[in-house]
Design a protein around this motif. Sequence first.
Motif, PDB file in Angstrom:
ATOM      1  N   PHE A 128     -34.081 -18.249 -15.184  1.00  0.00           N
ATOM      2  CA  PHE A 128     -34.933 -17.101 -15.526  1.00  0.00           C
ATOM      3  C   PHE A 128     -34.068 -15.938 -15.997  1.00  0.00           C
ATOM      4  O   PHE A 128     -32.939 -15.755 -15.534  1.00  0.00           O
ATOM      5  N   ASP A 129     -34.632 -15.135 -16.918  1.00  0.00           N
ATOM      6  CA  ASP A 129     -33.919 -13.931 -17.343  1.00  0.00           C
ATOM      7  C   ASP A 129     -34.232 -12.780 -16.395  1.00  0.00           C
ATOM      8  O   ASP A 129     -35.030 -12.904 -15.464  1.00  0.00           O
ATOM      9  N   GLY A 130     -33.586 -11.646 -16.633  1.00  0.00           N
ATOM     10  CA  GLY A 130     -33.727 -10.519 -15.729  1.00  0.00           C
ATOM     11  C   GLY A 130     -35.138  -9.982 -15.634  1.00  0.00           C
ATOM     12  O   GLY A 130     -35.590  -9.578 -14.560  1.00  0.00           O
ATOM     13  N   SER A 131     -35.856  -9.955 -16.758  1.00  0.00           N
ATOM     14  CA  SER A 131     -37.231  -9.439 -16.738  1.00  0.00           C
ATOM     15  C   SER A 131     -38.136 -10.317 -15.899  1.00  0.00           C
ATOM     16  O   SER A 131     -39.000  -9.824 -15.151  1.00  0.00           O
ATOM     17  N   THR A 132     -37.959 -11.635 -15.984  1.00  0.00           N
ATOM     18  CA  THR A 132     -38.772 -12.553 -15.167  1.00  0.00           C
ATOM     19  C   THR A 132     -38.431 -12.396 -13.691  1.00  0.00           C
ATOM     20  O   THR A 132     -39.322 -12.386 -12.828  1.00  0.00           O
ATOM     21  N   LEU A 133     -37.137 -12.264 -13.407  1.00  0.00           N
ATOM     22  CA  LEU A 133     -36.738 -12.036 -12.010  1.00  0.00           C
ATOM     23  C   LEU A 133     -37.395 -10.775 -11.462  1.00  0.00           C
ATOM     24  O   LEU A 133     -37.816 -10.725 -10.302  1.00  0.00           O
ATOM     25  N   ARG A 134     -37.499  -9.763 -12.306  1.00  0.00           N
ATOM     26  CA  ARG A 134     -38.094  -8.497 -11.854  1.00  0.00           C
ATOM     27  C   ARG A 134     -39.558  -8.689 -11.472  1.00  0.00           C
ATOM     28  O   ARG A 134     -40.039  -8.085 -10.504  1.00  0.00           O
ATOM     29  N   THR A 135     -40.280  -9.537 -12.192  1.00  0.00           N
ATOM     30  CA  THR A 135     -41.685  -9.807 -11.830  1.00  0.00           C
ATOM     31  C   THR A 135     -41.770 -10.521 -10.489  1.00  0.00           C
ATOM     32  O   THR A 135     -42.706 -10.311  -9.725  1.00  0.00           O
ATOM     33  N   PHE A 136     -40.786 -11.391 -10.187  1.00  0.00           N
ATOM     34  CA  PHE A 136     -40.795 -12.099  -8.903  1.00  0.00           C
ATOM     35  C   PHE A 136     -40.708 -11.122  -7.734  1.00  0.00           C
ATOM     36  O   PHE A 136     -41.232 -11.389  -6.650  1.00  0.00           O
ATOM     37  N   PHE A 137     -40.024  -9.991  -7.947  1.00  0.00           N
ATOM     38  CA  PHE A 137     -39.854  -8.995  -6.893  1.00  0.00           C
ATOM     39  C   PHE A 137     -40.825  -7.827  -7.053  1.00  0.00           C
ATOM     40  O   PHE A 137     -40.550  -6.711  -6.621  1.00  0.00           O
ATOM     41  N   GLY A 138     -41.974  -8.082  -7.678  1.00  0.00           N
ATOM     42  CA  GLY A 138     -43.035  -7.089  -7.771  1.00  0.00           C
ATOM     43  C   GLY A 138     -42.706  -5.900  -8.644  1.00  0.00           C
ATOM     44  O   GLY A 138     -43.243  -4.812  -8.431  1.00  0.00           O
ATOM     45  N   GLY A 139     -41.826  -6.082  -9.631  1.00  0.00           N
ATOM     46  CA  GLY A 139     -41.477  -4.985 -10.526  1.00  0.00           C
ATOM     47  C   GLY A 139     -40.399  -4.073  -9.988  1.00  0.00           C
ATOM     48  O   GLY A 139     -40.089  -3.038 -10.602  1.00  0.00           O
ATOM     49  N   ALA A 140     -39.792  -4.413  -8.849  1.00  0.00           N
ATOM     50  CA  ALA A 140     -38.741  -3.573  -8.278  1.00  0.00           C
ATOM     51  C   ALA A 140     -37.434  -3.753  -9.037  1.00  0.00           C
ATOM     52  O   ALA A 140     -37.193  -4.783  -9.671  1.00  0.00           O
ATOM     53  N   GLY A 141     -36.573  -2.753  -8.965  1.00  0.00           N
ATOM     54  CA  GLY A 141     -35.248  -2.841  -9.539  1.00  0.00           C
ATOM     55  C   GLY A 141     -35.216  -2.596 -11.034  1.00  0.00           C
ATOM     56  O   GLY A 141     -36.220  -2.239 -11.664  1.00  0.00           O
ATOM     57  N   THR A 142     -34.027  -2.797 -11.620  1.00  0.00           N
ATOM     58  CA  THR A 142     -33.834  -2.629 -13.064  1.00  0.00           C
ATOM     59  C   THR A 142     -33.069  -3.823 -13.605  1.00  0.00           C
ATOM     60  O   THR A 142     -32.301  -4.476 -12.884  1.00  0.00           O
ATOM     61  N   VAL A 143     -33.279  -4.102 -14.879  1.00  0.00           N
ATOM     62  CA  VAL A 143     -32.573  -5.194 -15.539  1.00  0.00           C
ATOM     63  C   VAL A 143     -31.269  -4.656 -16.114  1.00  0.00           C
ATOM     64  O   VAL A 143     -31.249  -3.629 -16.799  1.00  0.00           O
ATOM     65  N   ALA A 144     -30.144  -5.334 -15.828  1.00  0.00           N
ATOM     66  CA  ALA A 144     -28.841  -4.914 -16.326  1.00  0.00           C
ATOM     67  C   ALA A 144     -28.768  -5.104 -17.837  1.00  0.00           C
ATOM     68  O   ALA A 144     -29.604  -5.789 -18.453  1.00  0.00           O
ATOM     69  N   SER A 145     -27.751  -4.522 -18.465  1.00  0.00           N
ATOM     70  CA  SER A 145     -27.633  -4.550 -19.922  1.00  0.00           C
ATOM     71  C   SER A 145     -27.407  -5.948 -20.472  1.00  0.00           C
ATOM     72  O   SER A 145     -27.635  -6.197 -21.653  1.00  0.00           O
ATOM     73  N   ASP A 146     -26.964  -6.899 -19.621  1.00  0.00           N
ATOM     74  CA  ASP A 146     -26.793  -8.262 -20.116  1.00  0.00           C
ATOM     75  C   ASP A 146     -28.128  -8.971 -20.301  1.00  0.00           C
ATOM     76  O   ASP A 146     -28.194 -10.038 -20.914  1.00  0.00           O
ATOM     77  N   GLY A 147     -29.212  -8.416 -19.742  1.00  0.00           N
ATOM     78  CA  GLY A 147     -30.546  -8.991 -19.891  1.00  0.00           C
ATOM     79  C   GLY A 147     -30.871 -10.098 -18.921  1.00  0.00           C
ATOM     80  O   GLY A 147     -32.029 -10.528 -18.841  1.00  0.00           O
ATOM     81  N   ASP A 148     -29.875 -10.569 -18.162  1.00  0.00           N
ATOM     82  CA  ASP A 148     -30.086 -11.709 -17.265  1.00  0.00           C
ATOM     83  C   ASP A 148     -29.974 -11.353 -15.793  1.00  0.00           C
ATOM     84  O   ASP A 148     -30.278 -12.177 -14.936  1.00  0.00           O
ATOM     85  N   THR A 149     -29.512 -10.158 -15.486  1.00  0.00           N
ATOM     86  CA  THR A 149     -29.263  -9.769 -14.101  1.00  0.00           C
ATOM     87  C   THR A 149     -30.234  -8.686 -13.660  1.00  0.00           C
ATOM     88  O   THR A 149     -30.451  -7.716 -14.383  1.00  0.00           O
ATOM     89  N   LEU A 150     -30.821  -8.889 -12.468  1.00  0.00           N
ATOM     90  CA  LEU A 150     -31.703  -7.889 -11.871  1.00  0.00           C
ATOM     91  C   LEU A 150     -30.927  -7.127 -10.812  1.00  0.00           C
ATOM     92  O   LEU A 150     -30.288  -7.722  -9.936  1.00  0.00           O
ATOM     93  N   LEU A 151     -30.975  -5.795 -10.885  1.00  0.00           N
ATOM     94  CA  LEU A 151     -30.300  -4.934  -9.923  1.00  0.00           C
ATOM     95  C   LEU A 151     -31.327  -4.348  -8.962  1.00  0.00           C
ATOM     96  O   LEU A 151     -32.286  -3.700  -9.385  1.00  0.00           O
ATOM     97  N   LEU A 152     -31.124  -4.608  -7.653  1.00  0.00           N
ATOM     98  CA  LEU A 152     -32.040  -4.152  -6.606  1.00  0.00           C
ATOM     99  C   LEU A 152     -31.270  -3.320  -5.583  1.00  0.00           C
ATOM    100  O   LEU A 152     -30.111  -3.616  -5.280  1.00  0.00           O
ATOM    101  N   SER A 153     -31.922  -2.325  -5.033  1.00  0.00           N
ATOM    102  CA  SER A 153     -31.306  -1.521  -3.972  1.00  0.00           C
ATOM    103  C   SER A 153     -31.135  -2.371  -2.719  1.00  0.00           C
ATOM    104  O   SER A 153     -32.035  -3.134  -2.334  1.00  0.00           O
ATOM    105  N   GLY A 154     -29.970  -2.244  -2.053  1.00  0.00           N
ATOM    106  CA  GLY A 154     -29.683  -3.029  -0.861  1.00  0.00           C
ATOM    107  C   GLY A 154     -29.468  -2.150   0.347  1.00  0.00           C
ATOM    108  O   GLY A 154     -29.164  -0.959   0.237  1.00  0.00           O
ATOM    109  N   GLY A 155     -29.626  -2.739   1.542  1.00  0.00           N
ATOM    110  CA  GLY A 155     -29.436  -2.020   2.795  1.00  0.00           C
ATOM    111  C   GLY A 155     -28.878  -2.925   3.864  1.00  0.00           C
ATOM    112  O   GLY A 155     -28.728  -4.135   3.678  1.00  0.00           O
ATOM    113  N   ALA A 156     -28.569  -2.343   5.029  1.00  0.00           N
ATOM    114  CA  ALA A 156     -27.967  -3.100   6.125  1.00  0.00           C
ATOM    115  C   ALA A 156     -28.939  -4.128   6.698  1.00  0.00           C
ATOM    116  O   ALA A 156     -28.570  -5.272   6.947  1.00  0.00           O
ATOM    117  N   ARG A 157     -30.177  -3.740   6.931  1.00  0.00           N
ATOM    118  CA  ARG A 157     -31.235  -4.659   7.408  1.00  0.00           C
ATOM    119  C   ARG A 157     -32.419  -4.481   6.476  1.00  0.00           C
ATOM    120  O   ARG A 157     -33.056  -3.434   6.466  1.00  0.00           O
TER     121      ARG A 157
END
Length: 475
Positions: A150-179
């Motif tokens: 899957f490309d980054g845009s499709t991955l973003r739909t899997f996570f309910g539209g959260a995060g942003t797609v990186a400039s390569d178009g294939d990577t989804l960037l999501l905020s992370g935390g300890a728990r």
Amino acid sequence: MRGDGSRFVVYVALFVLVIGQVSGAGVTVVRGESGAATVSDGGTYFVGQALSTDRYDSGDSVDLERTNGSLVTAVRVADDGTVTLDTGRFSSGGYELTSPSGPTISFDLVRQTYSVDPNRSTVSTADATLDIAVRSNRGNYTHAVRSPDFDGSTLRTFFGGAGTVASDGDTLLLSGGARQSLSMNLTGVEPGRYRFVFAVADADASEHITVSVDDSGPGQITLVPRIVQTEVGDVATVTLRFQGTDTARLTVGSAALNWRVALTVRDADGDGSVAIRVDTANARQPGTVFTATGADTASNVTVTHGTQFTDPDRRIAANPYPLSVATGGRETDVGTLSLRPATGVTSICNRNAGSLVDAYDDNADAVPGFLAGTVTETTIHGIVTDAGQRDYTIITDSDRSVSAFRAGSPDNATVEVETDCATVRTIADAENKRDAVGTAYDDGDIAIRGVGPIDTILVEVLKLGVRIGDLFGLV
């Protein structure tokens, strides 16, 4: 140039870091856009982070050393006075940037812990959501998620539209935390096996998961075995196997028998199996009949036919009771809970129950007179625990002998005695059973508890005044 923090240069770049290949998939993880962190004296950072500072002049000679003074590498100072470190090749520990003409900046590198655990590895086309638990020793970072399918845009739909797609178009960037809990919904994905790589965008930490999408509709629940047999008053175990879902509705009984109950069963630990214990001695008492073992749950118990929960006799009759399991409103399997008439307890842990009762009666006269009343006309709850719990009711008469011994837990016990099958067999096989009970108690293999505040105090006093094994015999 050196300054008081008035001019910090933020080194911004696209870090294309190869963290490994997903076996058979040929996936290179692009970590995504990530700026360098400004290194400060006494700070703590994570292995793999890029660190920068502008506290040196372009002509300064700068070295990176371990805190013990050993040289790691010489560091280049850019024309604008910026020093940038890629820590991906360093181990964890203490470091110092040193210069004969500039400041010394001490900092620590630690390795980021990172776990990504989905609650299940298989979803169905109709129940395609899985929950992912993330644990780390870092409170604020960015996930870089990628898949060969899957490309980054499709991955973003899997996570309910959260995060942003990186400039390569294939990577989804999501905020992370300890728990952190992430929800991933694969609705619309064709049946098959899919790989997902989770990495930390600016550190050396990554994991991958494989998720199977099953086309079996809303999942499949089966009864294993389909026929469960036990005596009235005993505890029956109904085992459900889960595939493609973690929730089922179990129905026990029928309208014709004037007793039908439905409950929700959840495979909370995600191991694909749930064991439901049915206490047939209390089957007409709401709230205490159905329990799940381990982390799994049994909830929303509802009487769908009959009013037998209010009957003073809480035991249901000896009959075959239909079993039905459903998920998504669809029945997936049927079976039978077959209850035989209660014939009493003939064996405990493959030992003759009668001989154990006889041994108790033989030891009853060993109770000192001033304590005899405590075990006279008393109801005792016997508990034998192994793979599953077995409950017994022991009632003593005015002579302290056993007047009744049956399966099932009592309603009005004053004493609980808990042990396991290994201990029962050791006592039953011993030549001197009274001494065997005392030894088992001294070794912690038998637990004696009062039921309720008053009886608890009485039992604790008894423990101080008389040897427990001689007092209770073989309960």
